[in-house]
Design a protein around this motif. Structure first.
Motif, mmCIF file in Angstrom:
data_model
loop_
_atom_site.group_PDB
_atom_site.id
_atom_site.type_symbol
_atom_site.label_atom_id
_atom_site.label_comp_id
_atom_site.label_asym_id
_atom_site.label_seq_id
_atom_site.Cartn_x
_atom_site.Cartn_y
_atom_site.Cartn_z
ATOM 1 N N GLY A 90 0.818 -1.218 0.000
ATOM 2 C CA GLY A 90 0.000 0.000 0.000
ATOM 3 C C GLY A 90 0.844 1.256 0.000
ATOM 4 N N ASN A 91 1.922 1.251 0.799
ATOM 5 C CA ASN A 91 2.828 2.403 0.814
ATOM 6 C C ASN A 91 3.463 2.613 -0.553
ATOM 7 O OD1 ASN A 91 3.889 1.497 4.104
ATOM 8 N ND2 ASN A 91 2.554 3.182 3.585
ATOM 9 N N ALA A 92 3.942 1.535 -1.162
ATOM 10 C CA ALA A 92 4.596 1.652 -2.470
ATOM 11 C C ALA A 92 3.623 2.157 -3.532
ATOM 12 C CB ALA A 92 5.184 0.299 -2.883
ATOM 13 N N VAL A 93 2.412 1.613 -3.537
ATOM 14 C CA VAL A 93 1.415 2.043 -4.517
ATOM 15 C C VAL A 93 1.030 3.504 -4.278
ATOM 16 C CG1 VAL A 93 -0.985 1.702 -5.278
ATOM 17 C CG2 VAL A 93 0.520 -0.270 -4.973
ATOM 18 N N GLY A 94 0.807 3.862 -3.023
ATOM 19 C CA GLY A 94 0.415 5.233 -2.697
ATOM 20 C C GLY A 94 1.450 6.255 -3.128
ATOM 21 N N ILE A 95 2.706 5.971 -2.844
ATOM 22 C CA ILE A 95 3.755 6.927 -3.210
ATOM 23 C C ILE A 95 3.931 6.970 -4.730
ATOM 24 C CG2 ILE A 95 6.218 7.463 -2.986
ATOM 25 C CD1 ILE A 95 5.977 6.360 -0.093
ATOM 26 N N SER A 96 3.753 5.836 -5.391
ATOM 27 C CA SER A 96 3.818 5.826 -6.862
ATOM 28 C C SER A 96 2.715 6.695 -7.459
ATOM 29 C CB SER A 96 3.674 4.401 -7.398
ATOM 30 O OG SER A 96 4.787 3.624 -7.058
ATOM 31 N N ILE A 97 1.522 6.582 -6.892
ATOM 32 C CA ILE A 97 0.402 7.409 -7.360
ATOM 33 C C ILE A 97 0.690 8.880 -7.083
ATOM 34 C CG2 ILE A 97 -2.029 7.974 -6.934
ATOM 35 C CD1 ILE A 97 -2.484 4.944 -6.539
ATOM 36 N N LEU A 102 -1.139 12.577 -8.765
ATOM 37 C CA LEU A 102 -2.376 12.535 -7.988
ATOM 38 C C LEU A 102 -2.021 12.502 -6.504
ATOM 39 C CD1 LEU A 102 -4.232 9.870 -10.146
ATOM 40 C CD2 LEU A 102 -4.638 12.333 -10.137
ATOM 41 N N GLU A 103 -1.553 13.650 -6.016
ATOM 42 C CA GLU A 103 -0.981 13.714 -4.673
ATOM 43 C C GLU A 103 -1.967 13.311 -3.581
ATOM 44 O OE1 GLU A 103 1.496 16.799 -1.879
ATOM 45 O OE2 GLU A 103 1.373 17.158 -4.031
ATOM 46 N N GLU A 104 -3.191 13.828 -3.605
ATOM 47 C CA GLU A 104 -4.164 13.519 -2.547
ATOM 48 C C GLU A 104 -4.491 12.033 -2.493
ATOM 49 O OE1 GLU A 104 -7.749 15.749 -1.922
ATOM 50 O OE2 GLU A 104 -6.742 17.601 -2.509
ATOM 51 N N ASP A 105 -4.749 11.437 -3.666
ATOM 52 C CA ASP A 105 -5.061 10.007 -3.719
ATOM 53 C C ASP A 105 -3.878 9.183 -3.230
ATOM 54 O OD1 ASP A 105 -7.559 10.583 -4.771
ATOM 55 O OD2 ASP A 105 -6.902 10.330 -6.854
ATOM 56 N N GLY A 106 -2.684 9.571 -3.644
ATOM 57 C CA GLY A 106 -1.487 8.858 -3.227
ATOM 58 C C GLY A 106 -1.275 8.908 -1.728
ATOM 59 N N ILE A 107 -1.495 10.074 -1.145
ATOM 60 C CA ILE A 107 -1.324 10.222 0.304
ATOM 61 C C ILE A 107 -2.332 9.349 1.046
ATOM 62 C CG2 ILE A 107 -1.581 11.847 2.224
ATOM 63 C CD1 ILE A 107 -0.283 13.976 0.391
ATOM 64 N N LEU A 108 -3.560 9.308 0.554
ATOM 65 C CA LEU A 108 -4.587 8.465 1.193
ATOM 66 C C LEU A 108 -4.195 6.993 1.181
ATOM 67 C CD1 LEU A 108 -7.902 10.094 -0.083
ATOM 68 C CD2 LEU A 108 -7.069 10.016 2.269
ATOM 69 N N ILE A 109 -3.729 6.514 0.044
ATOM 70 C CA ILE A 109 -3.345 5.102 -0.066
ATOM 71 C C ILE A 109 -2.098 4.816 0.758
ATOM 72 C CG2 ILE A 109 -2.577 3.300 -1.679
ATOM 73 C CD1 ILE A 109 -4.466 4.610 -3.739
ATOM 74 N N ASP A 110 -1.137 5.719 0.741
ATOM 75 C CA ASP A 110 0.063 5.565 1.555
ATOM 76 C C ASP A 110 -0.300 5.510 3.042
ATOM 77 O OD1 ASP A 110 2.770 5.467 2.333
ATOM 78 O OD2 ASP A 110 2.926 7.652 2.363
ATOM 79 N N THR A 111 -1.221 6.367 3.455
ATOM 80 C CA THR A 111 -1.671 6.375 4.850
ATOM 81 C C THR A 111 -2.374 5.075 5.200
ATOM 82 O OG1 THR A 111 -1.923 8.779 4.773
ATOM 83 C CG2 THR A 111 -3.083 7.625 6.529
ATOM 84 N N LEU A 112 -3.193 4.567 4.287
ATOM 85 C CA LEU A 112 -3.872 3.300 4.516
ATOM 86 C C LEU A 112 -2.854 2.167 4.687
ATOM 87 C CD1 LEU A 112 -6.486 1.657 4.699
ATOM 88 C CD2 LEU A 112 -6.439 1.473 2.206
ATOM 89 N N GLY A 113 -1.807 2.178 3.849
ATOM 90 C CA GLY A 113 -0.754 1.171 3.964
ATOM 91 C C GLY A 113 -0.072 1.226 5.324
ATOM 92 N N SER A 114 0.184 2.431 5.804
ATOM 93 C CA SER A 114 0.798 2.580 7.119
ATOM 94 C C SER A 114 -0.152 2.115 8.231
ATOM 95 C CB SER A 114 1.195 4.043 7.352
ATOM 96 O OG SER A 114 2.210 4.420 6.452
ATOM 97 N N GLU A 115 -1.445 2.370 8.064
ATOM 98 C CA GLU A 115 -2.427 1.924 9.052
ATOM 99 C C GLU A 115 -2.493 0.402 9.107
ATOM 100 O OE1 GLU A 115 -6.071 3.862 7.958
ATOM 101 O OE2 GLU A 115 -5.389 5.810 8.706
ATOM 102 N N VAL A 116 -2.426 -0.236 7.962
ATOM 103 C CA VAL A 116 -2.446 -1.699 7.930
ATOM 104 C C VAL A 116 -1.229 -2.253 8.654
ATOM 105 C CG1 VAL A 116 -2.263 -3.722 6.419
ATOM 106 C CG2 VAL A 116 -3.861 -1.885 5.840
ATOM 107 N N GLN A 117 -0.087 -1.646 8.430
ATOM 108 C CA GLN A 117 1.122 -2.094 9.125
ATOM 109 C C GLN A 117 1.020 -1.877 10.632
ATOM 110 O OE1 GLN A 117 5.017 -1.100 7.478
ATOM 111 N NE2 GLN A 117 3.958 -0.434 5.628
#
Length: 118
Positions: A90-97, A102-117
């Protein structure tokens, strides 16, 4: 060639450590420059970490094949390794996005990845 669970767990730990170093270098570069410089290393580091966590999960699962009884802590360890792999992905995908514009979408996905961890 048959690879034992123990070798997968050890290999996963080594790969995980390499990914953490690569990600750390990228985080440091990004923090010092205040730009997107280094974020490509963060993506690569998280991807490598996800692979290492997956190897550990598979290795620990293979180690269970030799046992008659499985303890809850062993199941938690395997589940934790898969969650770490999912979070790193999730972190890798978010930062790639984020890097694609698409900064806002990427930050959301990156944050979700960190939450899962977490």
């Amino acid at each position: 060639m048959i690879i034992s669970g123990e070798k997968l767990v050890i290999s996963g730990a080594i790969i995980l450590a390499i990914g953490a170093v690569v990600e750390g270098i990228g985080q440091t570069e990004s923090s010092f420059t205040g730009t997107d410089l280094g974020k490509d290393l963060i993506v690569e580091g998280n991807s490598v970490e996800a692979f290492g966590n997956s190897l550990q999960a598979v290795g620990r699962t293979l180690l269970l094949n030799d046992k008659r009884e499985v303890t809850p802590s062993e199941l938690y360890t395997i589940t934790g390794a898969w969650l770490e792999a999912a979070g790193n992905t999730g972190n890798a995908v978010g930062i790639s996005i984020e890097l694609s514009g698409l900064e806002e979408d990427g930050i959301l996905i990156d944050t979700l990845g960190s939450e899962v961890q977490g």
